[in-house]
Design an enzyme around this catalytic site. Sequence first.
Site, PDB file in Angstrom:
ATOM      1  N   SER A 130      14.690   2.362  10.712  1.00  0.00           N
ATOM      2  CA  SER A 130      14.861   3.775  10.376  1.00  0.00           C
ATOM      3  C   SER A 130      15.382   4.527  11.586  1.00  0.00           C
ATOM      4  O   SER A 130      15.135   4.131  12.742  1.00  0.00           O
ATOM      5  CB  SER A 130      13.527   4.391   9.942  1.00  0.00           C
ATOM      6  OG  SER A 130      13.616   5.801   9.841  1.00  0.00           O
ATOM      7  N   TYR A 155       4.987   5.505  12.094  1.00  0.00           N
ATOM      8  CA  TYR A 155       6.204   5.031  11.415  1.00  0.00           C
ATOM      9  C   TYR A 155       7.299   4.712  12.435  1.00  0.00           C
ATOM     10  O   TYR A 155       7.984   3.680  12.329  1.00  0.00           O
ATOM     11  CB  TYR A 155       6.669   6.109  10.441  1.00  0.00           C
ATOM     12  CG  TYR A 155       7.769   5.696   9.500  1.00  0.00           C
ATOM     13  CD1 TYR A 155       7.516   4.832   8.435  1.00  0.00           C
ATOM     14  CD2 TYR A 155       9.063   6.195   9.645  1.00  0.00           C
ATOM     15  CE1 TYR A 155       8.526   4.469   7.554  1.00  0.00           C
ATOM     16  CE2 TYR A 155      10.076   5.846   8.766  1.00  0.00           C
ATOM     17  CZ  TYR A 155       9.797   4.983   7.715  1.00  0.00           C
ATOM     18  OH  TYR A 155      10.805   4.627   6.852  1.00  0.00           O
ATOM     19  N   ALA A 211       6.506   1.439  14.180  1.00  0.00           N
ATOM     20  CA  ALA A 211       6.740   0.299  13.297  1.00  0.00           C
ATOM     21  C   ALA A 211       8.227   0.015  13.148  1.00  0.00           C
ATOM     22  O   ALA A 211       8.670  -1.143  13.205  1.00  0.00           O
ATOM     23  CB  ALA A 211       6.114   0.554  11.931  1.00  0.00           C
ATOM     24  N   GLY A 264       9.280  -4.450  -1.735  1.00  0.00           N
ATOM     25  CA  GLY A 264       9.279  -3.013  -2.004  1.00  0.00           C
ATOM     26  C   GLY A 264      10.396  -2.628  -2.942  1.00  0.00           C
ATOM     27  O   GLY A 264      11.044  -1.586  -2.786  1.00  0.00           O
ATOM     28  N   ALA A 265      10.633  -3.475  -3.946  1.00  0.00           N
ATOM     29  CA  ALA A 265      11.828  -3.339  -4.791  1.00  0.00           C
ATOM     30  C   ALA A 265      11.595  -2.555  -6.074  1.00  0.00           C
ATOM     31  O   ALA A 265      12.438  -2.568  -6.964  1.00  0.00           O
ATOM     32  CB  ALA A 265      12.380  -4.721  -5.125  1.00  0.00           C
ATOM     33  N   ASP A 289       0.848  -8.440  -2.017  1.00  0.00           N
ATOM     34  CA  ASP A 289       0.512  -7.566  -0.893  1.00  0.00           C
ATOM     35  C   ASP A 289       1.174  -8.180   0.329  1.00  0.00           C
ATOM     36  O   ASP A 289       0.676  -9.140   0.911  1.00  0.00           O
ATOM     37  CB  ASP A 289      -1.004  -7.487  -0.717  1.00  0.00           C
ATOM     38  CG  ASP A 289      -1.407  -6.622   0.465  1.00  0.00           C
ATOM     39  OD1 ASP A 289      -0.509  -6.116   1.179  1.00  0.00           O
ATOM     40  OD2 ASP A 289      -2.629  -6.446   0.690  1.00  0.00           O
ATOM     41  N   VAL A 290       2.305  -7.633   0.727  1.00  0.00           N
ATOM     42  CA  VAL A 290       3.081  -8.253   1.792  1.00  0.00           C
ATOM     43  C   VAL A 290       2.386  -8.156   3.153  1.00  0.00           C
ATOM     44  O   VAL A 290       2.811  -8.811   4.115  1.00  0.00           O
ATOM     45  CB  VAL A 290       4.501  -7.649   1.885  1.00  0.00           C
ATOM     46  CG1 VAL A 290       5.338  -8.072   0.685  1.00  0.00           C
ATOM     47  CG2 VAL A 290       4.449  -6.131   2.000  1.00  0.00           C
TER      48      VAL A 290
END
Length: 252
Positions: free
Chosen positions: A142, A154, A157, A13-14, A63-64
Site C-alpha cells: 500500500s 497498517y 504491515a 481476500g477475494a 483463516d489465512v
Amino acid sequence: MSRFTDRIAVVTGAAQGIGAATARRLADEGAEVAVVDLTAERGAATVEAITEAGGKARAYGCDVADEADVHGVFDAITEDFGGLHILVNNAGITRDNLFFKMPRSDWDAVLTVNLTSAFNCAQAAQSRMVEQRYGKIVSLSSRSALGNRGQANYAAAKAGIQGLTATLAIELGPYGINVNAVAPGYIATSMTAATAARVGASAEDHQRLVAERTPLRRVGQPEEIASVVAFLASDDASYVSGQTLYVNGGAR
C-alpha cells in the site's frame, strides 16, 4: 486474452474489492481460480461472477492468519485443481487509530492478517512452485507503507510486505519463481469507505478530497489494480522480480 490458460491461481481476500476484481481478471484471461476468503460463503458471489462469465472458480474458507488452516486449504486446492502456479496475497484488514490510542490487540490483528498471512500462504505455495520450478507470487502492499496518520499498524504491515517480497525474490528466484508487490494508492473499496467514516466523511466526499490532490484528479478502481497484478502474474513480466509497483495516480 488467454495469458493464464492452464494456470491455477489462488487469490486471498477475494470476496470483495481488489481481491474479487483480481480473481475475475485472472479468470477472464483463462486461469482457474481458487477464491479464498474467511468462509467459502463469502467468496460465493465472486465464484458466481466468474462462472457466469464462462470461467472456472471454486470458493474456499480459510483463516489465512492460521498456519495449519492455510496448509490444509492449499492441500485441498492442489488436489482439486491439480496444481498451483499463481498466488495473490490480498487478504487484509484495517484497525485505524492514532498511535497513542492504538490498543495492542489492533496492532497484533493488523500485522497478523496483513503480513503474517502472506508469509503463511507464500510458504505453503512455494513448495509446489519450487518442485515445478515455476511460480508467480504477487502481494498487496500500500502507499501507506510510506507512512499514514492513524495507520501505524497498517503502514508497518504493508512496509513489511515490501521487505518480504524483496527477500523471497532473492531466495526463490533460482527456482524460476517471480515475487513482486503492488502498492495501491486510494482505491474506491469498502475499506476506504470505512476510512472515510472514521474521519466523519461520506465515501463520496472523501474520494473527492483525495482526487483533488491526486495528479490524475480521481481515485482508483479495483479493476485498475487487478490489471497490474495480472501483468506481474503473467509471463509478460518474466524478468520482473523483487519489485514493488506503486499504482496511485501519480501521487507523491
